[in-house]
Design an enzyme around this catalytic site. Sequence first.
Site, PDB file in Angstrom:
ATOM      1  N   GLY A  10       0.817  -1.219   0.000  1.00 46.66           N
ATOM      2  CA  GLY A  10       0.000   0.000   0.000  1.00 46.66           C
ATOM      3  C   GLY A  10       0.847   1.264   0.000  1.00 46.66           C
ATOM      4  N   ASN A  77       1.694  -2.251   5.500  1.00 49.83           N
ATOM      5  CA  ASN A  77       0.863  -1.057   5.648  1.00 49.83           C
ATOM      6  C   ASN A  77      -0.520  -1.194   5.006  1.00 49.83           C
ATOM      7  OD1 ASN A  77       0.406   2.022   5.817  1.00 49.83           O
ATOM      8  ND2 ASN A  77       0.294   1.596   3.620  1.00 49.83           N
ATOM      9  N   SER A 129      -3.662  -0.056  14.532  1.00 49.44           N
ATOM     10  CA  SER A 129      -4.609   1.060  14.669  1.00 49.44           C
ATOM     11  C   SER A 129      -5.058   1.135  16.122  1.00 49.44           C
ATOM     12  CB  SER A 129      -5.837   0.832  13.786  1.00 49.44           C
ATOM     13  OG  SER A 129      -6.846   1.782  14.081  1.00 49.44           O
ATOM     14  N   TYR A 141     -12.821  -4.742  11.870  1.00 49.96           N
ATOM     15  CA  TYR A 141     -11.581  -3.968  11.702  1.00 49.96           C
ATOM     16  C   TYR A 141     -10.787  -3.983  13.010  1.00 49.96           C
ATOM     17  CZ  TYR A 141      -8.558   0.041  10.546  1.00 49.96           C
ATOM     18  OH  TYR A 141      -7.487   0.868  10.305  1.00 49.96           O
ATOM     19  N   LYS A 145      -6.999  -5.409  13.782  1.00 48.83           N
ATOM     20  CA  LYS A 145      -5.894  -4.559  14.228  1.00 48.83           C
ATOM     21  C   LYS A 145      -5.362  -5.003  15.598  1.00 48.83           C
ATOM     22  CE  LYS A 145      -5.534  -2.045  10.540  1.00 48.83           C
ATOM     23  NZ  LYS A 145      -4.323  -2.108   9.706  1.00 48.83           N
ATOM     24  N   ILE A 174      -6.438   9.368  10.776  1.00 50.10           N
ATOM     25  CA  ILE A 174      -5.445  10.096   9.985  1.00 50.10           C
ATOM     26  C   ILE A 174      -6.105  10.563   8.685  1.00 50.10           C
ATOM     27  CG2 ILE A 174      -3.162   9.891   8.869  1.00 50.10           C
ATOM     28  CD1 ILE A 174      -3.145   9.460  11.972  1.00 50.10           C
TER      29      ILE A 174
HETATM   30  N1  LIG Z   1      -6.368   6.601   8.037  1.00 52.59           N
HETATM   31  C1  LIG Z   1      -6.553   6.249   9.279  1.00 52.59           C
HETATM   32  O1  LIG Z   1      -7.333   6.887   9.999  1.00 52.59           O
HETATM   33  C2  LIG Z   1      -5.812   5.078   9.867  1.00 52.59           C
HETATM   34  C3  LIG Z   1      -5.749   4.954  11.265  1.00 52.59           C
HETATM   35  C4  LIG Z   1      -5.089   3.872  11.813  1.00 52.59           C
HETATM   36  C5  LIG Z   1      -4.508   2.923  11.003  1.00 52.59           C
HETATM   37  N2  LIG Z   1      -4.574   3.062   9.641  1.00 52.59           N
HETATM   38  C6  LIG Z   1      -3.950   2.016   8.812  1.00 52.59           C
HETATM   39  O2  LIG Z   1      -3.022   2.602   7.923  1.00 52.59           O
HETATM   40  C7  LIG Z   1      -2.858   1.746   6.800  1.00 52.59           C
HETATM   41  C8  LIG Z   1      -2.835   2.603   5.543  1.00 52.59           C
HETATM   42  O3  LIG Z   1      -4.118   3.205   5.374  1.00 52.59           O
HETATM   43  P1  LIG Z   1      -4.324   4.708   4.871  1.00 52.59           P
HETATM   44  O4  LIG Z   1      -4.953   5.454   5.984  1.00 52.59           O
HETATM   45  O5  LIG Z   1      -3.074   5.219   4.255  1.00 52.59           O
HETATM   46  O6  LIG Z   1      -5.499   4.479   3.823  1.00 52.59           O
HETATM   47  P2  LIG Z   1      -5.565   4.445   2.240  1.00 52.59           P
HETATM   48  O7  LIG Z   1      -5.059   5.718   1.672  1.00 52.59           O
HETATM   49  O8  LIG Z   1      -6.933   3.991   1.947  1.00 52.59           O
HETATM   50  O9  LIG Z   1      -4.503   3.304   1.868  1.00 52.59           O
HETATM   51  C9  LIG Z   1      -4.792   1.935   1.937  1.00 52.59           C
HETATM   52  C10 LIG Z   1      -3.713   1.220   1.154  1.00 52.59           C
HETATM   53  O10 LIG Z   1      -3.915  -0.189   1.211  1.00 52.59           O
HETATM   54  C11 LIG Z   1      -3.860  -0.712  -0.132  1.00 52.59           C
HETATM   55  N3  LIG Z   1      -4.755  -1.849  -0.229  1.00 52.59           N
HETATM   56  C12 LIG Z   1      -6.033  -1.948   0.203  1.00 52.59           C
HETATM   57  N4  LIG Z   1      -6.559  -3.123  -0.143  1.00 52.59           N
HETATM   58  C13 LIG Z   1      -5.583  -3.806  -0.801  1.00 52.59           C
HETATM   59  C14 LIG Z   1      -5.521  -5.079  -1.416  1.00 52.59           C
HETATM   60  N5  LIG Z   1      -6.587  -5.922  -1.430  1.00 52.59           N
HETATM   61  N6  LIG Z   1      -4.367  -5.455  -2.010  1.00 52.59           N
HETATM   62  C15 LIG Z   1      -3.300  -4.616  -2.039  1.00 52.59           C
HETATM   63  N7  LIG Z   1      -3.293  -3.397  -1.457  1.00 52.59           N
HETATM   64  C16 LIG Z   1      -4.436  -3.004  -0.866  1.00 52.59           C
HETATM   65  C17 LIG Z   1      -4.344   0.435  -1.009  1.00 52.59           C
HETATM   66  O11 LIG Z   1      -3.865   0.332  -2.350  1.00 52.59           O
HETATM   67  P3  LIG Z   1      -4.834  -0.105  -3.570  1.00 52.59           P
HETATM   68  O12 LIG Z   1      -6.209   0.374  -3.255  1.00 52.59           O
HETATM   69  O13 LIG Z   1      -4.233   0.524  -4.799  1.00 52.59           O
HETATM   70  O14 LIG Z   1      -4.744  -1.592  -3.621  1.00 52.59           O
HETATM   71  C18 LIG Z   1      -3.698   1.624  -0.308  1.00 52.59           C
HETATM   72  O15 LIG Z   1      -2.385   1.796  -0.728  1.00 52.59           O
HETATM   73  C19 LIG Z   1      -3.984   0.710   6.863  1.00 52.59           C
HETATM   74  O16 LIG Z   1      -3.491  -0.529   7.336  1.00 52.59           O
HETATM   75  C20 LIG Z   1      -4.920   1.299   7.908  1.00 52.59           C
HETATM   76  O17 LIG Z   1      -5.684   0.317   8.562  1.00 52.59           O
HETATM   77  C21 LIG Z   1      -5.194   4.116   9.061  1.00 52.59           C
END
Ligand SMILES: NC(=O)c1ccc[n+]([C@@H]2O[C@H](COP(=O)([O-])OP(=O)(O)OC[C@H]3O[C@@H](n4cnc5c(N)ncnc54)[C@H](OP(=O)(O)O)[C@@H]3O)[C@@H](O)[C@H]2O)c1
Length: 234
Positions: A10, A77, A129, A141, A145, A174
Amino acid sequence: MENKTVLITGGNKGIGLELTEMFIADGANVIVAARDFSNFKYNQHPQVRTEKFDFQNVAGIPEFIAGLPAIDVLINNAGVMYATPYDEYTAESVDQVLKINIEAPVALITAVSESMKDKKYGRIVNNASIAGQIGHPDVWYGITKAGVINMTKSFAKILGPHGIVVNAVAPGPIETDMLHTIPQARRDAIKAAVYTGRFGKPEEVASAMHWLATDCPEYINGTCIDINNGSFPR
Ligand SMILES: NC(=O)c1ccc[n+]([C@@H]2O[C@H](COP(=O)([O-])OP(=O)(O)OC[C@H]3O[C@@H](n4cnc5c(N)ncnc54)[C@H](OP(=O)(O)O)[C@@H]3O)[C@@H](O)[C@H]2O)c1
């Protein structure tokens, strides 16, 4: 980080994209694995290799890793959140969230750690998370996590004797695309609960993960850093 190879799942958007940029700046060879590279600005970058891979394909992960150079740093990630009430989750969504958020990271750690053990060096950083710590309304979710946090401790114990350091982060909300899946009322409640009335920035999470993957002392192993601006102080 010159001569080091970093795999970022990701790494094409959100928090992962910030990490991609940090490791490019370090001089590392960066492999970004995700499904959609149509808007990825480093498609032609000489240090970046893109790999289209859907992490629902857990069974394909050993072959996927076998086709890559040996990985020195794994950033687990990629993740999904559906923000669906527990009694409306479909079996298909449960299966997807378990595969992408839990099974794939375990399979990736298992596959990349073979060459790390040979080199007696490796860094693995998992994006968990706050959802895994607080009894989250998105039940599946939160379950995944919490699993990531526990998986981090298990693999630190298993792989630590081989010179491999495994840590995690637990961010609160985030500002990425994922945030838009949270209903507005919950977003307002989150903003009210943090110390400075704002959501986190992707680079704030990425810089903590980058440190865990690079300069963090070896003695910090099996931990999870809270990044929640006071919404879950402990
Ligand atoms: N944003 C928040 O509030 C938050 C808080 C705590 C933890 N997190 C964690 O941070 C991490 C990154 O999330 P983000 O906030 O940066 O969100 P995001 O912008 O939606 O990014 C999610 C990433 O995961 C990839 N992904 C999703 N499904 C996939 C699949 N089936 N195969 C391959 N890649 C996949 C997506 O790429 P493609 O769609 O191109 O495949 C994208 O690069 C996640 O693990 C999330 O749980 C986020």
